[in-house]
Every structure is written in C-alpha cells, then in structure tokens.
Design a protein around this motif. Structure first.
Motif, mmCIF file in Angstrom:
data_model
loop_
_atom_site.group_PDB
_atom_site.id
_atom_site.type_symbol
_atom_site.label_atom_id
_atom_site.label_comp_id
_atom_site.label_asym_id
_atom_site.label_seq_id
_atom_site.Cartn_x
_atom_site.Cartn_y
_atom_site.Cartn_z
ATOM 1 N N ASP A 1 -18.016 39.710 4.095
ATOM 2 C CA ASP A 1 -16.915 38.770 3.887
ATOM 3 C C ASP A 1 -15.991 39.310 2.811
ATOM 4 O O ASP A 1 -16.338 39.350 1.632
ATOM 5 C CB ASP A 1 -17.456 37.399 3.484
ATOM 6 N N ALA B 1 -12.632 38.119 2.924
ATOM 7 C CA ALA B 1 -11.488 37.232 3.098
ATOM 8 C C ALA B 1 -10.846 36.891 1.753
ATOM 9 O O ALA B 1 -11.518 36.769 0.732
ATOM 10 C CB ALA B 1 -11.920 35.948 3.804
ATOM 11 N N THR C 1 -20.581 40.281 11.661
ATOM 12 C CA THR C 1 -19.450 39.456 11.228
ATOM 13 C C THR C 1 -18.635 40.208 10.183
ATOM 14 O O THR C 1 -19.193 40.698 9.193
ATOM 15 C CB THR C 1 -19.934 38.125 10.628
ATOM 16 N N HIS D 1 -15.051 39.562 7.974
ATOM 17 C CA HIS D 1 -13.939 38.700 7.599
ATOM 18 C C HIS D 1 -13.003 39.462 6.669
ATOM 19 O O HIS D 1 -13.405 39.868 5.566
ATOM 20 C CB HIS D 1 -14.441 37.450 6.877
ATOM 21 N N TYR E 1 -9.696 38.029 6.586
ATOM 22 C CA TYR E 1 -8.599 37.071 6.665
ATOM 23 C C TYR E 1 -7.905 36.916 5.312
ATOM 24 O O TYR E 1 -8.544 36.820 4.258
ATOM 25 C CB TYR E 1 -9.135 35.711 7.115
ATOM 26 N N HIS F 1 -18.076 38.610 15.441
ATOM 27 C CA HIS F 1 -17.008 37.766 14.879
ATOM 28 C C HIS F 1 -16.109 38.626 14.004
ATOM 29 O O HIS F 1 -16.560 39.185 13.004
ATOM 30 C CB HIS F 1 -17.616 36.625 14.058
ATOM 31 N N ASP G 1 -12.498 38.285 11.977
ATOM 32 C CA ASP G 1 -11.402 37.442 11.490
ATOM 33 C C ASP G 1 -10.436 38.333 10.736
ATOM 34 O O ASP G 1 -10.669 38.699 9.580
ATOM 35 C CB ASP G 1 -11.938 36.339 10.588
ATOM 36 N N GLY H 1 -6.951 37.616 10.552
ATOM 37 C CA GLY H 1 -5.705 36.876 10.509
ATOM 38 C C GLY H 1 -5.005 36.980 9.170
ATOM 39 O O GLY H 1 -5.616 37.252 8.135
ATOM 40 N N HIS I 1 -10.080 36.334 15.630
ATOM 41 C CA HIS I 1 -8.959 35.642 14.984
ATOM 42 C C HIS I 1 -7.907 36.673 14.583
ATOM 43 O O HIS I 1 -8.169 37.541 13.739
ATOM 44 C CB HIS I 1 -9.426 34.882 13.745
ATOM 45 N N ASP J 1 -7.774 33.616 18.897
ATOM 46 C CA ASP J 1 -6.781 32.904 18.087
ATOM 47 C C ASP J 1 -5.556 33.787 17.909
ATOM 48 O O ASP J 1 -5.595 34.792 17.197
ATOM 49 C CB ASP J 1 -7.386 32.540 16.728
ATOM 50 N N GLU K 1 -18.151 28.258 12.563
ATOM 51 C CA GLU K 1 -17.074 29.049 11.979
ATOM 52 C C GLU K 1 -15.975 29.359 12.987
ATOM 53 O O GLU K 1 -14.942 29.908 12.615
ATOM 54 C CB GLU K 1 -17.631 30.359 11.406
ATOM 55 N N ALA K 2 -16.190 29.003 14.271
ATOM 56 C CA ALA K 2 -15.205 29.307 15.304
ATOM 57 C C ALA K 2 -14.267 28.153 15.578
ATOM 58 O O ALA K 2 -13.425 28.237 16.451
ATOM 59 C CB ALA K 2 -15.920 29.701 16.596
#
Length: 762
Positions: A291, A293, A313, A315, A317, A337, A339, A341, A363, A388, A511-512
């Motif tokens: 993570d 993010a 996973t 992240h 983001y 996963h 992410d 974004g 995402h 997304d 988380e989705a």
C-alpha cells in the motif's frame, strides 16, 4: 459538533482486561414549528391510502394480542395510537480495520407523551456499550478505529443531532488519560513478543535493537506523526509478516532489504513521505499486499517491483507526482487488485495489462485517458470484476470496445466523462451488476442494458430527458433486470437464504465498492430530478410516506412481481449544509423502511443507498430521484398471509449527516405484463355458478381500489373492458383473443353478481 464521532482504538484494546467498553452520548437540536410533524403513524389518515374502511379499522383495533406472529409485531389497540414510537434514537457503531469493517446498531424507543411536544430535544442520550457484547467472530485487535453515527426521529421525522461524544471506559477511571510514548528502550527483554503496537505515539525513531525481537510477527506504527525513519535492522526480523506505517507523515524512506524477509506478507506505507522504493524491494519474495496510496512525494516505482511474483494487491492511488507505471507490470500474474487512480499526468498509452491473468479489480479513476490510451489487450483480463474509469476524460470514440468483452465484469464505473451515449456493446456484459454513469452531462440516451444489472446511478445526467417516458428503452431494460433478478432468486434457494441474511449479490470485496453502494434487495436506480416520478406510478404522496393496499391473495399471485418505489428531495439552502471531514461518512445517505400493516404491524425491510459523490457537498441530492424495485420473493415466508393488507414505505435522506426533507414519494405494484402500466385487462375466473361467492370475493380483491357501486357495475357492462382490473399489457394479442372468446361469459357473470347484490338489499 454534528452526528458522528470517530476515535482510534489503542493497541491490544480487545485483549486489555482493564478495558470495559465505550460511553456514547448524543444531544438533539430543538425543533422549530415548521419542522414538527404532528401526524400519527397509524392509518387513521384516509388520504394516505387509496381507500379505507372504518369497520375494518375498528376490527383491527380490537384484535387479540395472540394473533401477533413474532416479537417485532406490536399490538395496535386503543392504548397505543402510534405505529412506531414517538421518539426513536439510533446509533451506528462501525469498527474499521485495514481492509474491512463491521457495524452494530443499538437503538432506543420511547412512548413518553412529552415526545409529542418536542420533549426529546431537552434530553441527552447516554449509552454504555460493553466490550463483551461484540460478536465473538469480531474479537480481534485488528479493528483500529471506531466511528459512532447518531440519528433521531421524533414522530417519524428525522431531526438534527446537535452534538455527540465517545469515551473509552476502563476499570480504573485514572486510566482515561494515559501518557504518550515519546522514546523507545535501547534494550528489549521480550524475546517472546509477537505483536507490537506503537500506534499514535510521539516516537521519532525505532532503535536498531528492534531486531532482538526475533520472533516478532506484526509491527504497527500507525499515525506516528513524528516517526522519520526505520532502522535497517528491521529487515532482520525474518518472521515478520505485517509491517504497518500508515499515515506516518514524516517517514521519508524505506531501508534496503538485504536480509531474508520471505515471510513479510503486508507492507503498509499509505500516507508517508517516501519518495521512492529501493530496488532491493524485490527481495520481499512473499509480499502479497503493498500500500503506497496517498504518498504525495513518490516519484517513481522501480521496475524491480514487477519481480514480486506473490503480490496480490498494489495501491498507488493519489500519488500525485507519480506519472509512470512500470512497463513490465503485466508480469505480476498473481496481482488481483490494482488501484492506480488519481496519479500525475500519465502519457498514453498505459502499460499492457494482458499478463495480469488474476486481476479482479482495476481502478484507473482520475487519469487523463485520451483516445486509445487503453490498450486493446484489456479484453484479455478474463478475471476482471471491477473496472473504474471515473473522470478519465473519455469521449465516445475513446471508450475501447474491448471493454465490453470482459465476460466476468460485475462493476463498471464511467461517471464524469464526456460520453454522449453508452456503447451498445454494454448489453454483452452478462454478469454486470453495478453501472455508474452519473455526471455525464453530454449523455442523451441509454441503450438496452444487460438484465443482470442491480444498481444504476445516472444522476446529474441532465441530457437524459427520455427517462420521463414510461415506454423508453431505459424503463424496459429495468423491467427486464427486475424479472431476471427474480428468476435468479427462484432458481437458487441458497440465494434466497442469503437475502434473508442481508447479503448483497454484487459486492466482490469490501475494498472494491464504488462511490455508491446499495444495501438491500432488488434494484436501485438514481435518475435526474428532471425526470420526476413517472406518471405510471399511481400512488404518489407529498411528504416522506406512502401506503398502498395489497390485493387479498397478493402473496399467491404469481403475476405480482413486487413494488416500484420512488422518492424526491427538497433542495437545501447553502447555509444548512454542514460539510463533514470524515471520509467514511457518506456524503449522501438515502433510506427506505418498508412495513406491513394488518391487524398488527411488522417491520419488513430496511433499504439504503450510500454515496460519496462530491456533488452532495453542494446539495446534489436535490437533483436526483431514487428508484427502487423491490421483489416479492425477498419477503420472508412468515409474512405470506392475507392479514397483511397494506404496505407502507417511509423515506429519509441525509446530506453529510444532516437530515433532508423528502418532498414527494410514490409506490406502484409491478405485475408480469407490465409493459404498459396504466392499461386494464381482465383476470381469469371460473364459470361455475356454485362458486359465485368466491369468484366475487376474488374479483373484488384483485384491486380493492376499483370497487364499483351497483349502478356503476350496470353502466360498465356496456363497455368493452372489465370494472375490476389488474394492470397488465392491454396490447398483448393473447389477451385480446382471450377477451373476445370469453366476453359473453364475463358479461353473464357480471349480471349474476348484480342480481345477487340487489336481492341481498331487498
């Protein structure tokens, strides 16, 4: 101030024997005269329903208490004039972990007469919630944060919570204010320690002697705002599985991984000041969760990150300075996963995702995806369930048709783009259950939608004027979705059991979730306010409540599919909108409570829709209509009884935790042949004269609102349709043929009914 409060829970809070539970308090704003609602929740108001029979009401008022089916059905007698309590106070306790959450809902009801005169505004509700009351399966220290949200209803109308508070309760009162840890010891005598929590402390550094905790498994330093670095010796903790430094805003680097850390599964660096990761990150062979993010200073991701073959996973983001993703990202075959974004300006095209054969959630929201920036090989993501593309600057020709070949896709988010119409290929997505298409102001039409859809958001699409037409393709598609949902429930008994437990079919993982989430059965739709409540909704009421009578044998009628529900909200003054800083609190929360009314009353279901759309901070709720299709099959079998003759829907709306008045609402029964809602057709019957009395009773109960007097019936026999009708498709050729073949028998039956009535009067 406001109706919610959040606290961080201490380390090992659940295992702490001195920790007893939580003290919760809430106070309410006095109501002004305009906001008071003096209605009674019973059914004395005949204007609230289509028709009312005084003798029936008197009969209900004296029914025996033994007829109650369960504890949730209360006796409606002369001692209690309220269907609900005059004062109802509710608290939503939500425990948050790193990737999931759960909620508890304590409540208080009061029948004190002072509540009728706004006495509740002169009180404070205090709740002591014990730790041992938490359900056993949630007994864990992993829940690091607790949020309490309060709501109040006086005479059925929501009121504003003025202030609320929360306090942890310990066995000794002097433990409420524990000192904050600022330094760590240089030596440790805890060789058997497996979990270490330093959350929220004021430490600046971790001593290098941390490696003496040789069997440490989990290490948490969340919200340590002064922590600036991690020692290299931390990489010698070969049994470490979780390292969490979330929101350590001064943490600027991560040490080189020169030791064997194959057991590390989770690395949380969310909200840190890290600028880059060392290339040695590839040595974390067992890492499954990374993570990064909201790392606002992160500039690059090393290509070596693509060597993390166990990573599931990732992240990144909100890393606003990150403008490039590794080209070899597709080599992460275990990634489920991603992410990515709201990154910096990423030049097209995106890296190839074709190798991400396990990817379920993608995402890309907030990226400036110009034409052809999504590569064609995205159609090879055979496992993808959530895509997304919100606010990606997409245009009609820039939406890759390959998206509509994603056979496993369940959630598609296309909101805030420059798309004039959804490509017709969307009908190929046979598993799609959630569609986000709000704030697409250029949109003028919606094509045929897949029948698998269960939640749709098209609010603030001001160009969709065709939605006001009941025969539009959009409403036809929704009706197909509704029938498809019912067929699925009938085919799978286990799914019906899930409904009764409150499970949701379209939620791949917590988380989705998109920025709007529907909690309930059936189908939820948000449409622009300009569409209004369609005319085919026959039961419309100003205010927040609407009631309809049910046919006598509604639960046996296979043609009755369920109910359509609508609600519209009054625009707010700008001064009345309080913007909440709590990211977990929905910007808009819509609720619908369904209750049965008969000789008792009983709670049926509670439906809700939460949205985090930014427009609600500027009163976006006044620009939408909430539509619900609720299936009859979702009603528990214990309510399949003739005594439940009325269904009541009560609507509530909250913007940033503040209640908003419901301007108008509506309800309509939905039948199998529902293409034209307002046209009558006849119902089937038996010719037997011996059963004339039963036929008459059955015919009358198909629609109690179409009862006619004897004179009306005589006049109606000269017409070409029946006086007692059910709303189905009058253009159906089979129905028209049936009318021609049986018209004479129907007329004879009607004359017999009239004759019996006249004889009875004499």
């Amino acid at each position: 101030m406001g109706n919610h409060v959040t606290i961080d829970l201490p380390q090992d809070w659940f295992e702490d024997k001195d920790f007893l539970g939580f003290a919760l308090c809430s106070a309410y704003v006095p109501l002004d005269d305009e906001s008071k609602d003096d209605f009674e929740h019973g059914f004395e108001d005949k204007s609230e329903i289509q028709s009312e029979n005084e003798s029936d009401h008197d009969e209900w008022a004296h029914k025996s208490e033994d007829e109650s089916e369960n504890g949730s059905a209360y006796k409606f007698d002369n001692k209690s004039k309220y269907e609900y309590s005059p004062c109802s106070l509710e608290c939503d306790l939500t425990f948050h972990g790193d990737q999931s959450k759960f909620s508890i809902y304590p409540s208080l009801s009061s029948w004190c007469e002072c509540c009728e005169n706004d006495g509740a505004s002169g009180q404070t509700w205090v709740l002591y919630y014990p730790k041992f009351a938490i359900e056993k399966k949630y007994h864990s220290n992993t829940w690091g944060r607790l949020k309490a949200s309060f709501h109040g209803y006086f005479n059925g109308m929501p009121v504003k919570v003025e202030k609320c508070g929360m306090q942890l309760i310990y066995a000794k009162n002097d433990e409420y204010n524990r000192p904050t840890l600022t330094t760590m010891p240089d030596t440790w005598n805890m060789e058997c320690l497996q979990k270490l929590y330093l959350d929220g402390t004021a430490i600046k550094e971790i001593p290098s002697s941390i490696d003496s905790l040789s069997i440490l498994v989990e290490f948490y330093t969340r919200n340590c705002k002064n922590l600036e670095s991690l020692p290299r010796s931390i990489c010698r903790l070969k049994y470490l599985q979780v390292l969490c430094c979330t929101n350590c805003s001064k943490l600027g680097s991560f040490p080189e991984v020169m030791e064997n850390m194959n057991n590390l599964r989770e690395l949380h660096l969310h909200g840190t000041a890290i600028q880059d990761l060392p290339s040695s990150i590839e040595n974390l062979k067992g890492l499954e969760f990374l993570d990064l993010a909201s790392c606002k200073k992160l500039v690059t991701l090393p290509t070596h990150i693509c060597n993390l073959k166990s990573l599931k996973t990732l992240h990144v983001y909100g890393c606003s300075k990150l403008n490039k993703l590794p080209k070899s990202l597709g080599s992460l075959q275990c990634l489920e996963h991603l992410d990515a974004g709201c990154l910096g300006s990423i030049a097209p095209p995106l890296p190839s995702f074709s190798g991400l054969c396990s990817l379920r959630i993608l995402h890309l929201n907030g990226l400036n995806l110009m034409q052809w920036s999504i590569q064609d090989d995205i159609c090879r993501l055979y496992s993808l369930e959530v895509l997304d593309l919100t606010n990606c600057n997409l245009i009609d020709d820039g939406t890759a048709d390959e998206i509509f070949h994603l056979s496993s896709l369940q959630v598609l988010l296309l909101s805030r783009n420059h798309i004039s119409k959804i490509p017709a290929g969307i009908s190929q997505l046979s598993k799609l259950q959630v569609l986000g298409f709000s704030h697409c102001e250029m949109a003028v039409e919606i094509p045929e939608l897949p029948s698998s859809l269960r939640s749709i958001d098209v609010h603030a699409c001001t160009g969709l004027i065709t939605l006001s037409n009941p025969s539009s393709l959009f409403w036809a598609s929704l009706f197909k979705c509704f029938k498809s949902a019912i067929q699925a429930w009938n085919l799978h008994a286990t799914f019906v059991q899930d409904l009764e437990c409150g499970n949701h079919c379209y939620d791949p993982s917590p988380e989705a979730w998109p920025d709007f989430c529907y909690f309930g059965q059936g189908i939820s739709i948000l449409i622009p306010r300009s569409s209004g409540i369609p005319e085919w909704i026959r039961h419309q009421k100003n205010g927040s409540r609407v009631t309809t009578e049910l046919p006598r044998y509604w639960y046996k009628n296979k043609d009755l599919l369920g109910f359509a529900l609508f609600s519209v909200h009054i625009p707010l003054d700008n001064e009345s909108v309080d913007i909440s800083e709590d990211e977990d609190l929905p910007c808009c929360s819509l609720k619908c409570e369904l209750t049965f009314r008969g000789d008792q009353f009983a709670f049926l279901d509670d439906l809700s829709l939460d949205s985090w759309c930014e427009c609600y901070k500027n009163d976006g709720a006044s620009g939408q209509v909430w539509v619900l299709y609720y299936p009859k099959v979702a009603i528990k079998e214990k309510y399949h009884s003739n005594k439940w003759r009325r269904l009541k829907a009560s609507f509530h709306c909250y913007l940033n935790g503040t209640p908003v008045k419901v301007e108008k609402c509506g309800m309509q029964l939905i039948y199998v042949d529902n293409d034209v809602y307002s046209r009558p057709t006849k119902i089937q019957h038996s010719d037997s004269q011996e059963n004339l009395g039963d036929q008459r009773s059955t015919v009358e109960d198909v629609n109690v609102n179409d009862r006619r007097s004897c004179d009306d019936a005589q006049n109606t026999t000269q017409k070409t349709h029946l006086p007692i009708m059910q709303y189905t498709n009058g253009n159906d050729p089979d129905v028209q043929d049936d009318e021609q073949n049986h018209m004479s028998r129907w007329l004879n039956l009607l004359f017999n009914i009239i004759e019996c009535i006249c004889c009875g009067r004499q």
